[in-house]
Motif scaffolding. Structure first.
Motif: not given
Length: 153
Positions: A73, A75, A88, A92, A126-127, A129, A134, A137, A142
């Motif tokens: 992951i 961020l 966000a 997490l 944004s993230v 994985v 994605i 938030f 998520w």
């Protein structure tokens, strides 16, 4: 009868003593799987940062370690994103999902993220994985991504 009761008591005692023991599994250089209550020999070579009185220990559950190896992951935030990025980050952390954080400081950082996402504009936080990107938030999206990747709830 008396001997059977003593034997049963002894077996129960031994089983209870070993129930809380940690078991390590590792593969040696010959490809053989090993199981032991002692850490693998490679564990002796772990980096120990004694200069600031911290010894790093990996206490993550097995499922989390496995998911983090397969689907890391990341961020993505920037310095202007205060409240939403903090929310966000806290989400997490509350989920106990290990993540790295990339702070976008330059235009090149932003361009690299746009290329990664395939979009011309990006909303932060944004993230990623694994390879899934994605934007923005949204806890539902998520959470679904983390669930799909195998991170425990």
């Amino acid at each position: 009868m008396k001997i059977a009761c003593i034997a049963l008591s002894l077996v129960t005692l031994l089983a209870s003593l070993s129930a809380g023991a940690e078991v390590y599994r590792w593969t040696d250089k010959n490809g053989k799987a090993n199981y032991s209550d002692l850490p693998p020999p490679e564990a002796d070579a772990q980096a120990r940062r004694l200069y600031d009185s911290k010894i790093e220990q990996d206490k993550l559950p097995f499922e989390t370690k496995q998911a983090a190896e397969r689907f890391p992951i990341t961020l993505y935030v920037d310095e202007s994103c205060k409240e939403h990025c903090a929310t966000a980050r806290q989400w997490l952390q509350k989920r106990k999902a290990p993540f790295s954080e990339k702070i976008l400081k330059t235009a090149e950082d932003g361009d690299a993220l746009k290329q990664l996402s395939g979009k011309k504009e990006i909303f932060l936080p944004s993230v990623t994985v694994g390879r899934k990107f994605i934007e923005g938030f949204e806890p539902g999206a998520w959470g679904t991504a983390l669930d799909t990747a195998g991170y425990p709830k």
